[in-house]
Structures are given as C-alpha cells and as structure tokens.
Write an enzyme that holds these catalytic residues in place. Structure first.
Site, PDB file in Angstrom:
ATOM      1  N   HIS A  93      -4.241   5.253 -10.415  1.00 59.60           N
ATOM      2  CA  HIS A  93      -4.977   4.642  -9.310  1.00 59.60           C
ATOM      3  C   HIS A  93      -6.375   5.284  -9.344  1.00 59.60           C
ATOM      4  O   HIS A  93      -6.499   6.444  -9.757  1.00 59.60           O
ATOM      5  CB  HIS A  93      -4.401   5.003  -7.940  1.00 59.60           C
ATOM      6  CG  HIS A  93      -2.969   4.620  -7.708  1.00 59.60           C
ATOM      7  ND1 HIS A  93      -1.923   5.370  -8.139  1.00 59.60           N
ATOM      8  CD2 HIS A  93      -2.426   3.572  -7.028  1.00 59.60           C
ATOM      9  CE1 HIS A  93      -0.788   4.811  -7.747  1.00 59.60           C
ATOM     10  NE2 HIS A  93      -1.060   3.713  -7.082  1.00 59.60           N
ATOM     11  N   ASP A  96      -6.386   8.705  -7.956  1.00 63.74           N
ATOM     12  CA  ASP A  96      -5.691   9.776  -8.689  1.00 63.74           C
ATOM     13  C   ASP A  96      -6.680  10.502  -9.588  1.00 63.74           C
ATOM     14  O   ASP A  96      -6.619  11.721  -9.738  1.00 63.74           O
ATOM     15  CB  ASP A  96      -4.596   9.238  -9.635  1.00 63.74           C
ATOM     16  CG  ASP A  96      -3.583   8.353  -8.949  1.00 63.74           C
ATOM     17  OD1 ASP A  96      -3.346   8.552  -7.753  1.00 63.74           O
ATOM     18  OD2 ASP A  96      -3.018   7.474  -9.630  1.00 63.74           O
ATOM     19  N   GLU A 224       3.507  -5.833  -8.453  1.00 62.55           N
ATOM     20  CA  GLU A 224       4.689  -4.958  -8.433  1.00 62.55           C
ATOM     21  C   GLU A 224       5.459  -5.194  -7.141  1.00 62.55           C
ATOM     22  O   GLU A 224       5.030  -4.780  -6.066  1.00 62.55           O
ATOM     23  CB  GLU A 224       4.236  -3.493  -8.524  1.00 62.55           C
ATOM     24  CG  GLU A 224       5.403  -2.532  -8.549  1.00 62.55           C
ATOM     25  CD  GLU A 224       4.953  -1.074  -8.650  1.00 62.55           C
ATOM     26  OE1 GLU A 224       3.939  -0.787  -9.307  1.00 62.55           O
ATOM     27  OE2 GLU A 224       5.625  -0.223  -8.041  1.00 62.55           O
ATOM     28  N   GLU A 260       9.809  -2.295 -10.732  1.00 59.60           N
ATOM     29  CA  GLU A 260      10.214  -0.886 -10.568  1.00 59.60           C
ATOM     30  C   GLU A 260      11.696  -0.813 -10.192  1.00 59.60           C
ATOM     31  O   GLU A 260      12.161  -1.509  -9.285  1.00 59.60           O
ATOM     32  CB  GLU A 260       9.370  -0.198  -9.486  1.00 59.60           C
ATOM     33  CG  GLU A 260       9.821   1.250  -9.335  1.00 59.60           C
ATOM     34  CD  GLU A 260       9.033   2.068  -8.335  1.00 59.60           C
ATOM     35  OE1 GLU A 260       7.792   2.028  -8.343  1.00 59.60           O
ATOM     36  OE2 GLU A 260       9.674   2.778  -7.530  1.00 59.60           O
ATOM     37  N   HIS A 263      12.414   0.021  -6.515  1.00 60.29           N
ATOM     38  CA  HIS A 263      12.073  -1.068  -5.592  1.00 60.29           C
ATOM     39  C   HIS A 263      13.140  -2.164  -5.637  1.00 60.29           C
ATOM     40  O   HIS A 263      13.425  -2.807  -4.630  1.00 60.29           O
ATOM     41  CB  HIS A 263      10.711  -1.659  -5.939  1.00 60.29           C
ATOM     42  CG  HIS A 263       9.584  -0.680  -5.799  1.00 60.29           C
ATOM     43  ND1 HIS A 263       8.275  -1.002  -6.067  1.00 60.29           N
ATOM     44  CD2 HIS A 263       9.570   0.606  -5.407  1.00 60.29           C
ATOM     45  CE1 HIS A 263       7.505   0.048  -5.855  1.00 60.29           C
ATOM     46  NE2 HIS A 263       8.273   1.050  -5.456  1.00 60.29           N
ATOM     47  N   ASP A 288       8.205   0.018 -14.123  1.00 60.16           N
ATOM     48  CA  ASP A 288       8.098   1.369 -13.590  1.00 60.16           C
ATOM     49  C   ASP A 288       9.499   1.967 -13.647  1.00 60.16           C
ATOM     50  O   ASP A 288      10.388   1.614 -12.859  1.00 60.16           O
ATOM     51  CB  ASP A 288       7.556   1.370 -12.149  1.00 60.16           C
ATOM     52  CG  ASP A 288       6.033   1.409 -12.139  1.00 60.16           C
ATOM     53  OD1 ASP A 288       5.422   1.297 -13.222  1.00 60.16           O
ATOM     54  OD2 ASP A 288       5.446   1.575 -11.048  1.00 60.16           O
ATOM     55  N   ASP A 299      12.340   5.290  -1.061  1.00 61.75           N
ATOM     56  CA  ASP A 299      11.816   5.243  -2.421  1.00 61.75           C
ATOM     57  C   ASP A 299      11.690   6.672  -2.950  1.00 61.75           C
ATOM     58  O   ASP A 299      10.668   7.312  -2.763  1.00 61.75           O
ATOM     59  CB  ASP A 299      10.437   4.572  -2.288  1.00 61.75           C
ATOM     60  CG  ASP A 299       9.840   4.116  -3.574  1.00 61.75           C
ATOM     61  OD1 ASP A 299      10.568   4.023  -4.564  1.00 61.75           O
ATOM     62  OD2 ASP A 299       8.625   3.842  -3.578  1.00 61.75           O
ATOM     63  N   ASP A 301      11.840   7.769  -6.078  1.00 60.76           N
ATOM     64  CA  ASP A 301      11.110   7.908  -7.354  1.00 60.76           C
ATOM     65  C   ASP A 301      11.630   9.048  -8.227  1.00 60.76           C
ATOM     66  O   ASP A 301      10.874   9.943  -8.626  1.00 60.76           O
ATOM     67  CB  ASP A 301       9.604   8.114  -7.091  1.00 60.76           C
ATOM     68  CG  ASP A 301       8.915   6.850  -6.611  1.00 60.76           C
ATOM     69  OD1 ASP A 301       9.478   5.748  -6.766  1.00 60.76           O
ATOM     70  OD2 ASP A 301       7.798   6.960  -6.071  1.00 60.76           O
ATOM     71  N   ASP A 331       7.222   6.148 -13.180  1.00 62.45           N
ATOM     72  CA  ASP A 331       6.739   6.309 -11.801  1.00 62.45           C
ATOM     73  C   ASP A 331       7.770   7.210 -11.108  1.00 62.45           C
ATOM     74  O   ASP A 331       8.560   6.760 -10.280  1.00 62.45           O
ATOM     75  CB  ASP A 331       6.633   4.936 -11.117  1.00 62.45           C
ATOM     76  CG  ASP A 331       5.887   5.032  -9.803  1.00 62.45           C
ATOM     77  OD1 ASP A 331       5.577   6.149  -9.376  1.00 62.45           O
ATOM     78  OD2 ASP A 331       5.614   3.971  -9.205  1.00 62.45           O
TER      79      ASP A 331
HETATM   80  C1  XLS Z   1       4.826   2.778  -4.613  1.00 63.74           C
HETATM   81  C2  XLS Z   1       4.485   2.203  -5.881  1.00 63.74           C
HETATM   82  C3  XLS Z   1       3.137   2.609  -6.468  1.00 63.74           C
HETATM   83  C4  XLS Z   1       2.684   1.650  -7.523  1.00 63.74           C
HETATM   84  C5  XLS Z   1       1.256   1.740  -7.916  1.00 63.74           C
HETATM   85  O1  XLS Z   1       5.940   2.702  -4.147  1.00 63.74           O
HETATM   86  O2  XLS Z   1       5.519   2.456  -6.780  1.00 63.74           O
HETATM   87  O3  XLS Z   1       3.161   3.901  -6.929  1.00 63.74           O
HETATM   88  O4  XLS Z   1       3.466   1.765  -8.689  1.00 63.74           O
HETATM   89  O5  XLS Z   1       0.417   1.562  -6.841  1.00 63.74           O
HETATM   90 CA    CA Z   2       5.708   1.858  -8.895  1.00 58.71          CA
HETATM   91 CA    CA Z   3       8.297   3.673  -5.980  1.00 58.23          CA
END
Ligand code: XLS
Ligand code: CA
Ligand code: CA
Length: 430
Positions: A93, A96, A224, A260, A263, A288, A299, A301, A331
């Site tokens: 991003h 980042d 996404e 993802e 998600h 992702d 979430d 991750d 991710d």
């Molecule tokens: C958040 C998302 C984010 C996207 C990119 O839940 O996964 O990180 O991948 O903005």
């Molecule tokens: Ca993501």
């Molecule tokens: Ca995520």
C-alpha cells in the site's frame, strides 16, 4: 541471516524448505513460476503485532529515528528478507512504503521518494512488484469510506491517492493493481445512501481504469472481496457479488479478483468456492494466501499451514491455467507471541512449504485422474440426447415436459462423497 535452503522432505529443520524447490518442475514448469510467491509489505515490514487489547510485541524501526530513515531501512530489510527466502515478488500500500506527511502533497511526495528507493532495490536484486494499492482506510478522514464517503472532498483525496499508487505501480513494473474495499461499506442504512455510494465506487474504479490504461498500465486491476470488517456490510462481499458489480458497470474486461483465503471463510464460503467462482467466470487473477481461525470470527491473517486448503487452492490455480499477472501473496502475519526475526522467517517458510506441497499434491490428483473422471462421468447424461440439447440451449419447457412424461424410470446415482474423500487422503498420505 543466511539464505534459506531446500533440504527435502526428510529434513527436520523449520528453517529450511522441505517442499519448496523453486527450479523443480511440475507439469513442465518450475515450481517458482507456478507459485509466484509475494511478500506483503504491510504485515512483514510494518505490523508490530498489536491487537485490540494490547500494544505491539515487535519493534520494526530497524534502529532508525526519522520516519524517512525508518521507511528506507524497512525496504532494505524487506529486500534482504525476500532474497534470503527466494521470494521474487512483493505487494504494498502507499502508506506501507512511505510515511504520511502533514499535507496530501507531502504524503504523495514521500511515496515518490520511496518509489525511487524501491526501484534501486528491485534492480539490484531482480525482485519484482506483484501489485500496488492505496490505503484509503487507516487515516481517520476515511472513517465513513473513501470512494463511498458521504463527503465529496474525501472522494477527491482518494482519487489523488489512487492516481499516485497507480503511477507508482507502473513505475515499478507491477502487473496488478488492487482495490480492497477498506471502509467501502456501511454499518446502518439510517445514515447511508447505498445507491449513491455504489455508483460512486464504480466511478472511482472506472476513472482508475481509464487513467491507468492511458498511463500505460497493461496489467490487471483486481478487486479483493471481503464480507465484513471493518464495516458490517462490505460492498465487495464475495466473489459473486464483485463479479455482478463489475459486469453491471462494464468493468469486467479490465478487472479480475484477488481472492483471500481468510475473507472467503468470513463470507461463509470455503476458500475453494471463492476461487472456483472466480475461475469459471475467467476472473481468477491473484490470491492472498493466508488462513483464518474457524473459532475466531475475525480476519486473523495467519500463515497458511492447512495442506488440504493449499491443495484445493492449487487445483483451482492449475485448472485456471496458472497465474498470469497475479501470484500468491502472503497476506499473513506472525501470531502476537511469535516476536522474533526467526519467527518471521519460519512463518514464510511454513506458508511457502504448505503451498509447494499443495501444488505437488494437486498435480498428483490431476494425474491420477479419478476425481476428474468421476465428475465427468457424473454429468454423462448431458453428453448426448436430451442432455446435450439442454446444454446447447436447444430445448424448451414444452419439449422437456413431453420428454419427462415419457420417462419410465430414473436413475439416482450416488454422489460418493466419502469414496472421493478417501481418494484425496490416499493421494495425500499414501
Ligand atoms: C484486509 C485486506 C488488505 C488488502 C490490501 O483485510 O486483506 O490487507 O489485501 O488492501
Ligand atoms: Ca488481503
Ligand atoms: Ca485479511
């Protein structure tokens, strides 16, 4: 830290690859090209692993004081980290890679300064940008959304950030540009004009597409999907919702999906369902790679360790003909208690090995052929006669009624789920 080596399945080390051997060929193509692993800049180089209840447990300032020096040190560490792991791509991003300034101009200038720095690192290492994106959700100005904000000035600021992030992506040779909804959604209709917000979101994506194409971006734009978090109703709920949205607004030729894993499960789907939905619509763009925790409703991750999920994911990728502009972006972040540099390496090694093994087993399933044959055979009634007419759209309710009335007996064949699950286990574990 030294480069991580491939030691083979017999190795007991968790600081070596047991399955990921980049040059090993699967279906005639090197594993590295199948998998196209990418590092997520945000989790890996920015997250201190804080949560809702507690501060970060790791320090990611890399011994520097000023924000710009920290940003450069992050990039330097990140490229060394990727080189050591043999990761060839990364994703970011705008926020980042560069600190936000006092003004919008300063923020955008900082991004450009860091793009120059990243460009040098890319040339030195051969590492490439997979995709870029703009963060239009962290800053409090985006509290009610970015492209779906009720405030037109916020929409304009979002446009400026998206333009800069597209320019940065083009300059760094990225093959994808992602839109994750962020705060594009709502919590209550008591304060929300959903119709206007959705139209505005489409205006933003259309302008981004037109600008990107004019500026020479020939990669893919990705949406996404995510069903909830941070808002209650995220507009990009799941793959099917996004595909409907893209078609409605005529964006389906330029946009694909970035699916993802975490998600998908938040949406109440399996990861594979989301991937398959994207694939059959020609929209499986990028992935992702992570996993959630089924007992926690958010979430998380996590680094992927579930081999079944990786197998089903890679089956979908192989069936889609592999990645073109996309890849597998981790991710994922370490658990809060995993707070050392070694943990960072082990997280990636775990994820990369999980997917390498997933790829090998997916290939084995395809070569074995029993699952594909079973499915093909299950639909054999559509290969000839009335079934073929149905598939070709050459029949009508009247014709079918006549046909159905003439039926003497019908055959209810077993779906044999348990048999098929046993085959999968056989192929996975012997
Ligand atoms: C958040 C998302 C984010 C996207 C990119 O839940 O996964 O990180 O991948 O903005
Ligand atoms: Ca993501
Ligand atoms: Ca995520």
């Amino acid at each position: 830290m030294k480069p991580i080596k491939f030691e083979g399945a017999k190795s007991k080390s968790t600081m070596a690859f047991r399955h990921f051997n980049s040059s090993e060929k699967i279906q005639g193509k090197p594993m590295g090209e199948h998998l196209k692993f990418a590092m997520s800049y945000w989790h890996t180089l920015c997250s201190g692993l804080s949560d809702m209840f507690g501060e970060g447990t790791v320090e990611k300032t890399f011994g520097k004081k000023s924000l710009i020096d920290i940003a450069k040190a992050k990039a330097d560490f990140g490229f060394e980290f990727m080189s050591n792991l043999g990761i060839e791509y990364y994703c970011f991003h705008d926020t980042d890679i560069a600190p936000e300034g006092e003004t919008l101009k300063e923020t955008l200038d900082n991004v450009w300064m860091m793009v120059e720095h990243l460009d040098v690192l890319q040339k030195k290492t051969g590492i490439k940008l997979l995709w870029g994106t703009a963060n239009a959700f962290t800053n409090k100005m985006f509290m009610s959304g970015a492209a779906t904000s009720p405030n037109a000035d916020i929409f304009a600021i979002t446009a400026a950030k998206v333009k800069t992030a597209i320019d940065a992506t083009i300059k760094l040779g990225g093959t994808g540009y992602v839109f994750w909804g962020g705060r594009e959604g709502y919590d209550t209709l008591l304060n929300t004009n959903m119709e206007l917000e959705l139209n505005n979101l489409a205006h933003m994506l259309t302008m981004a597409r037109d600008y990107g194409r004019k500026a020479g971006f020939d990669g893919d734009f990705f949406i996404e999907p995510k069903p909830k978090e941070p808002t209650k109703h995220q507009y990009d709920f799941d793959a099917a919702t996004c595909i409907g949205f893209l078609k409605k607004y005529g964006l389906d030729k330029d946009f694909k999906l970035n699916i993802e894993a975490n998600h998908a499960t938040l949406a109440g789907h399996t990861f594979r369902h989301e991937l398959a939905t994207a694939r059959i619509n020609g929209m499986l763009g990028s992935i992702d790679a992570n996993q959630g925790d089924m007992l926690l409703g958010w979430d998380t991750d996590q680094f992927p360790s579930d081999i079944y999920e990786a197998v089903y994911c890679m089956l979908e990728v192989l069936k889609a003909g592999g990645f073109k502009t996309g890849g597998l972006n981790f991710d994922a972040k370490n658990r809060r208690q995993s707070n050392t540099i070694e943990d960072m390496y082990q997280g990636y090694i775990l994820g990369m090995d999980t997917y390498a093994l997933g790829l090998k087993i997916a290939d084995r399933i395809i070569k074995d052929g029993r699952i594909d044959d079973f499915i093909a055979n299950r639909y054999k009634s559509y290969k000839s006669g009335i079934g073929q007419k149905i598939v070709k759209g050459e029949t009508s309710l009247e014709n079918l009624t006549k046909y159905a009335l003439g039926l003497k007996q019908i055959n209810l064949e077993s779906g044999r789920q348990e048999h098929l699950e046993s085959i999968i286990n056989q192929l996975m574990f012997g």
